[in-house]
Motif scaffolding. Structure first.
Motif, PDB file in Angstrom:
ATOM      1  N   GLU A  72      -9.461  -7.364  -3.761  1.00 23.41           N
ATOM      2  CA  GLU A  72      -8.485  -6.523  -4.452  1.00 23.41           C
ATOM      3  C   GLU A  72      -8.800  -5.056  -4.195  1.00 23.41           C
ATOM      4  N   ASN A  73      -7.811  -4.205  -4.454  1.00 25.05           N
ATOM      5  CA  ASN A  73      -8.000  -2.752  -4.520  1.00 25.05           C
ATOM      6  C   ASN A  73      -8.623  -2.148  -3.261  1.00 25.05           C
ATOM      7  N   VAL A  74      -7.935  -2.267  -2.135  1.00 25.71           N
ATOM      8  CA  VAL A  74      -8.443  -1.709  -0.878  1.00 25.71           C
ATOM      9  C   VAL A  74      -8.077  -0.226  -0.781  1.00 25.71           C
ATOM     10  N   ARG A  75      -8.985   0.575  -0.218  1.00 27.80           N
ATOM     11  CA  ARG A  75      -8.710   1.985   0.066  1.00 27.80           C
ATOM     12  C   ARG A  75      -9.579   2.435   1.227  1.00 27.80           C
ATOM     13  N   TYR A  76      -9.018   3.319   2.048  1.00 30.90           N
ATOM     14  CA  TYR A  76      -9.769   3.884   3.159  1.00 30.90           C
ATOM     15  C   TYR A  76      -9.044   5.122   3.681  1.00 30.90           C
ATOM     16  N   THR A  77      -9.734   5.857   4.539  1.00 36.61           N
ATOM     17  CA  THR A  77      -9.206   7.063   5.151  1.00 36.61           C
ATOM     18  C   THR A  77      -9.315   6.920   6.658  1.00 36.61           C
ATOM     19  N   THR A  78      -8.310   7.403   7.384  1.00 40.53           N
ATOM     20  CA  THR A  78      -8.409   7.428   8.845  1.00 40.53           C
ATOM     21  C   THR A  78      -8.303   8.870   9.333  1.00 40.53           C
ATOM     22  N   VAL A  79      -9.019   9.152  10.404  1.00 39.15           N
ATOM     23  CA  VAL A  79      -8.962  10.446  11.082  1.00 39.15           C
ATOM     24  C   VAL A  79      -8.706  10.135  12.550  1.00 39.15           C
ATOM     25  N   THR A  80      -7.558  10.586  13.063  1.00 41.57           N
ATOM     26  CA  THR A  80      -7.182  10.213  14.427  1.00 41.57           C
ATOM     27  C   THR A  80      -6.671  11.414  15.225  1.00 41.57           C
ATOM     28  N   VAL A  81      -6.714  11.254  16.521  1.00 45.31           N
ATOM     29  CA  VAL A  81      -6.063  12.179  17.449  1.00 45.31           C
ATOM     30  C   VAL A  81      -4.764  11.498  17.869  1.00 45.31           C
ATOM     31  N   SER A 104       2.691  20.948  21.458  1.00 45.03           N
ATOM     32  CA  SER A 104       3.896  20.142  21.236  1.00 45.03           C
ATOM     33  C   SER A 104       3.624  18.645  21.411  1.00 45.03           C
ATOM     34  N   ARG A 105       2.503  18.300  22.048  1.00 45.02           N
ATOM     35  CA  ARG A 105       2.204  16.883  22.320  1.00 45.02           C
ATOM     36  C   ARG A 105       0.917  16.362  21.699  1.00 45.02           C
ATOM     37  N   TRP A 106      -0.038  17.240  21.345  1.00 47.29           N
ATOM     38  CA  TRP A 106      -1.346  16.802  20.837  1.00 47.29           C
ATOM     39  C   TRP A 106      -1.590  17.296  19.422  1.00 47.29           C
ATOM     40  N   GLY A 107      -2.088  16.394  18.585  1.00 48.83           N
ATOM     41  CA  GLY A 107      -2.381  16.773  17.209  1.00 48.83           C
ATOM     42  C   GLY A 107      -3.484  15.923  16.608  1.00 48.83           C
ATOM     43  N   GLY A 108      -3.882  16.282  15.417  1.00 43.44           N
ATOM     44  CA  GLY A 108      -4.871  15.532  14.652  1.00 43.44           C
ATOM     45  C   GLY A 108      -4.250  15.079  13.347  1.00 43.44           C
ATOM     46  N   ALA A 109      -4.603  13.874  12.914  1.00 39.93           N
ATOM     47  CA  ALA A 109      -4.011  13.310  11.704  1.00 39.93           C
ATOM     48  C   ALA A 109      -5.088  12.783  10.771  1.00 39.93           C
ATOM     49  N   VAL A 110      -4.830  12.905   9.493  1.00 43.80           N
ATOM     50  CA  VAL A 110      -5.653  12.296   8.442  1.00 43.80           C
ATOM     51  C   VAL A 110      -4.705  11.483   7.584  1.00 43.80           C
ATOM     52  N   ARG A 111      -5.091  10.236   7.301  1.00 41.14           N
ATOM     53  CA  ARG A 111      -4.252   9.352   6.491  1.00 41.14           C
ATOM     54  C   ARG A 111      -5.125   8.691   5.433  1.00 41.14           C
ATOM     55  N   SER A 113       0.831  -1.206   0.000  1.00 42.16           N
ATOM     56  CA  SER A 113       0.000   0.000   0.000  1.00 42.16           C
ATOM     57  C   SER A 113       0.861   1.249   0.000  1.00 42.16           C
ATOM     58  N   TYR A 114       0.228   2.350  -0.364  1.00 46.29           N
ATOM     59  CA  TYR A 114       0.860   3.645  -0.163  1.00 46.29           C
ATOM     60  C   TYR A 114      -0.065   4.502   0.685  1.00 46.29           C
ATOM     61  N   ASP A 115       0.529   5.377   1.462  1.00 48.86           N
ATOM     62  CA  ASP A 115      -0.198   6.240   2.391  1.00 48.86           C
ATOM     63  C   ASP A 115       0.176   7.691   2.115  1.00 48.86           C
ATOM     64  N   ILE A 116      -0.800   8.547   2.180  1.00 48.37           N
ATOM     65  CA  ILE A 116      -0.596   9.988   2.119  1.00 48.37           C
ATOM     66  C   ILE A 116      -1.353  10.562   3.303  1.00 48.37           C
ATOM     67  N   GLY A 117      -0.705  11.387   4.088  1.00 51.14           N
ATOM     68  CA  GLY A 117      -1.379  11.903   5.273  1.00 51.14           C
ATOM     69  C   GLY A 117      -0.838  13.238   5.710  1.00 51.14           C
ATOM     70  N   GLY A 118      -1.466  13.741   6.721  1.00 50.05           N
ATOM     71  CA  GLY A 118      -1.036  14.989   7.304  1.00 50.05           C
ATOM     72  C   GLY A 118      -1.326  14.996   8.784  1.00 50.05           C
ATOM     73  N   VAL A 119      -0.476  15.687   9.528  1.00 57.06           N
ATOM     74  CA  VAL A 119      -0.667  15.853  10.966  1.00 57.06           C
ATOM     75  C   VAL A 119      -0.581  17.342  11.273  1.00 57.06           C
ATOM     76  N   PHE A 120      -1.527  17.805  12.036  1.00 60.24           N
ATOM     77  CA  PHE A 120      -1.491  19.178  12.505  1.00 60.24           C
ATOM     78  C   PHE A 120      -1.319  19.127  14.010  1.00 60.24           C
ATOM     79  N   TRP A 121      -0.159  19.584  14.504  1.00 57.22           N
ATOM     80  CA  TRP A 121       0.120  19.547  15.934  1.00 57.22           C
ATOM     81  C   TRP A 121      -0.429  20.813  16.574  1.00 57.22           C
ATOM     82  N   LEU A 122      -1.480  20.651  17.378  1.00 57.92           N
ATOM     83  CA  LEU A 122      -2.095  21.782  18.079  1.00 57.92           C
ATOM     84  C   LEU A 122      -1.196  22.298  19.194  1.00 57.92           C
TER      85      LEU A 122
END
Length: 162
Positions: free
Chosen positions: A66-75, A34-41, A23-32
């Motif tokens: 075949e052909n799996v895809r999904y999105t995660t939203v995490t803290v 220095s220790r807590w953030g939100g991520a989308v992958r 698989s390949y992953d593309i994501g982003g993290v926004f650190w609110l």
């Protein structure tokens, strides 16, 4: 921070086991803070995981997913381990999950790609190392699941901070 990388989805589950594919992953993290953030992958495993022996049932034969895809939203929460090393733990939701199951109808020989949708929960455990203020790497495991499908994914992500 932008995260780009890949891994290997180890699919499983009781009713509709998901594919086991690279698989390949593309994501982003926004650190609110220095220790807590939100991520989308966003995860995409474009390959096929066909059964060693196709399963014949009723009017069709099942070849596999075949052909799996999904999105995660995490803290995410991170702890410093050393000066440039961090441990990150996250939890949240798995959304918009989909893979197809390749099957062939006995009567016509037609091959179908039946779509199976799923969603659920997501857990992450990552070790990160910052090489510079803007460039780093993360390695770890994500576990995205619901009662029917599970996706355990060893993953390595390069990071670019802003």
């Amino acid at each position: 921070a932008l995260e780009l990388g890949g891994g290997y989805i180890v699919g499983g589950g009781a009713e509709n086991p998901g594919p086991s594919v690279a698989s390949y992953d593309i994501g982003g993290v926004f650190w609110l803070t220095s220790r807590w953030g939100g991520a989308v992958r966003v995860v995409h495993g474009p390959g096929q995981d066909f059964y060693d022996e196709p399963v014949s049932s009723g009017d069709r034969t099942f070849f596999g997913p075949e052909n799996v895809r999904y999105t995660t939203v995490t803290v995410r929460h991170r702890w410093p381990v050393r000066r440039r090393d961090f441990l990150e733990i996250g939890g949240g939701l798995m959304l918009h999950g989909r893979f197809t199951d390749q099957e062939q109808l006995h009567a016509t020989g037609q091959v179908l790609h039946a779509a199976l949708d799923f969603g659920g929960l997501s857990l992450e455990a990552l070790f990160s190392r910052q090489f510079t203020r803007a460039v780093g790497i993360k390695a770890g495991i994500t576990y995205d699941f619901n009662p029917e499908t599970t996706n355990l994914q060893p993953v390595i992500l390069g990071t670019i901070g802003f």
